[in-house]
Design a protein around this motif. Sequence first.
Motif, short mmCIF file in Angstrom:
data_model
loop_
_atom_site.label_atom_id
_atom_site.label_comp_id
_atom_site.label_asym_id
_atom_site.label_seq_id
_atom_site.Cartn_x
_atom_site.Cartn_y
_atom_site.Cartn_z
N THR A 156 9.76 17.99 -22.37
CA THR A 156 9.92 19.56 -22.08
C THR A 156 12.03 19.21 -22.13
OG1 THR A 156 8.55 19.66 -20.76
CG2 THR A 156 10.40 20.99 -20.58
N ALA A 157 12.73 18.46 -21.45
CA ALA A 157 14.88 18.86 -21.39
C ALA A 157 14.69 18.41 -23.40
CB ALA A 157 15.27 17.44 -21.05
N ALA A 158 13.88 17.59 -24.51
CA ALA A 158 14.70 17.85 -25.88
C ALA A 158 14.00 19.46 -26.68
CB ALA A 158 13.39 16.76 -26.44
N SER A 159 13.05 19.72 -26.15
CA SER A 159 12.78 21.27 -26.08
C SER A 159 14.09 22.29 -25.53
CB SER A 159 10.90 21.72 -25.70
OG SER A 159 11.06 22.81 -26.53
N ALA A 160 14.73 21.60 -24.68
CA ALA A 160 15.17 23.05 -24.55
C ALA A 160 16.99 22.99 -24.78
CB ALA A 160 15.11 22.61 -22.53
#
Length: 321
Positions: free
Chosen positions: A297-301
């Motif tokens: 999720t952090a990488a997606s953001a």
Amino acid sequence: MGVFVFLPLVLPLTALPIARLAEQHLHPRTTTRLLTLLAAVLGLCSTLCLVLLMVVGTAQLPGNPLPDGWSDPQVRAAVPYAEVAGAAAIPALAAALTFCGTALRRYGHVRARAHRALEALPAGADPAVLPDDEPYAFAVPGTPARPGRRARPGRIAVSRGMLRSLDRDERRALFAHERAHLSCRHHRSLLVVRLAGCVNPLLLPLRSAVAFATERWADEEAARAVGDRLLTARAVGRAALVARPAPAKGMAQFASPEPGPVPRRVAALLAPVPPARPWPPALTPAGLAALVAAAGTAASALSALNAAVALFVVLKAATPL
């Protein structure tokens, strides 16, 4: 931008392991909140990715209203396979927005119809007993006040047939379960994951996981309210044997006639209260799955933010003053 613009479309895969394991290792309240947050962030990042690709794709179409500089080679070079990716993003984004609009319209229509059906009953009745021999029970979330329309509080609806199927103590568990749906605002979590699934099909497993988690959360709240887990389990099991689909499809229903989740709910109620920890232990399958989901999720953001900033810089440089 590079390949970063495509990452938010595939990184939802990192949330699938925790969607399966959270049920066994986390309190349903934590599961609901965690999966709802993951679905919201990953869905927004996927949408932003499609918007960025659509901008590049639309700039290549003849007669588009965008500045001519946005179709320059330097803009196309910012996205790998710009022509193909941009052209594919246009119908994909249109389909996602159409599905989201349809889901919102259907949800609003079902909720409004349920409230209209309950308006014929006394306003102070809690729960609202419908004169129907088919056994069902569901919670109808409230609606805020709007110009020309008064606010409608959330209400519990139960059929006469369901009341006849349960004894007095089991009815207490039923009412506590439905009140938990309203007080914990489960309809918001269900709507968020539904819209996220409309944007990116990879997020569809989170929808079923959150739907089950909200039912488990309401079960735990009902067991705490009545002070008897065995009684709550018996109420859920007995209601499932006689339940029929509620007329307000999409609303939280006490015991679905579908047989799949009910035995798992009953088994969970017969077990001890699940631990209310906010995060599973790190050196467990659930802990590792939660870390993978958080990292994804952090990488997606970050990928979506990087792609947005990069495209903004490129378009600004390509647009003459």
